[in-house]
Design an enzyme around this catalytic site. Structure first.
Site, short mmCIF file in Angstrom:
data_model
loop_
_atom_site.label_atom_id
_atom_site.label_comp_id
_atom_site.label_asym_id
_atom_site.label_seq_id
_atom_site.Cartn_x
_atom_site.Cartn_y
_atom_site.Cartn_z
N HIS A 177 0.71 -1.10 -0.08
CA HIS A 177 0.03 -0.14 -0.21
C HIS A 177 0.81 1.21 -0.09
O HIS A 177 1.92 1.27 0.74
CB HIS A 177 -0.91 0.12 1.10
CG HIS A 177 -1.80 1.08 1.37
ND1 HIS A 177 -2.28 1.70 2.52
CD2 HIS A 177 -2.47 1.90 0.43
CE1 HIS A 177 -2.94 2.64 2.37
NE2 HIS A 177 -3.30 2.87 0.99
N GLY A 192 3.77 10.09 -22.90
CA GLY A 192 2.92 8.83 -22.50
C GLY A 192 3.73 8.09 -21.24
O GLY A 192 4.00 7.06 -21.14
#
Length: 146
Positions: free
Chosen positions: A22, A132
């Site tokens: 996390h 990108g």
């Protein structure tokens, strides 16, 4: 191949995504990004493009919305307010998520590089669109229903 898993997610990508905790971040980088220079862990996927890789990653990895800016792209040099096709592709992928409330934040190029250096891994694609690149912070999965 696995049932329900996009085949573009090879063993190296799945391992990285599963090993992340996390708050860890992963970068999906275009073909011009200095991935080899910046990566702690580099996964080369030159045959992939940004939209396909981003969609595949988001299909198995939750995005951490507990803090601001869970998804970050790179600003256009000299035009920080400009929205380019890569930014649109990233936001389009985010808009397909169940909650669809996550918005792409853009940061200056060198700030993006500094954050990318700390990422758990970088997936280097062959994306040819300018800017990108995207950083995604991993969230949690609540399987216990708490």
């Amino acid at each position: 191949m696995l049932i329900g898993i996009d085949p573009i997610l090879n063993a190296d990508i799945l391992h990285a995504l599963r090993a992340m905790g996390h708050g860890d971040e992963i970068v999906i980088a275009d073909g011009s990004f200095p991935a080899q220079t910046l990566a702690k862990r580099l996964i080369c996927m030159e045959a992939a493009d940004l939209p396909r890789m981003l969609k595949a990653v988001l299909s198995v990895m939750p995005v951490d919305e507990s803090e601001p800016d869970p998804v970050v792209g790179m600003e256009v040099i000299g035009e920080p307010d400009a929205i380019v096709p890569a930014h649109e592709a990233i936001q389009n992928a985010l808009d397909t998520l169940p909650d669809a409330a996550i918005k792409l934040t853009r940061v200056e190029r060198f700030a993006f590089y500094e954050r990318a250096k700390e990422a758990f891994a970088i997936i280097a694609t062959g994306e040819t669109l300018f800017y990108g690149n995207v950083i995604i912070r991993k969230g949690t999965v609540n399987l216990a229903g708490n």
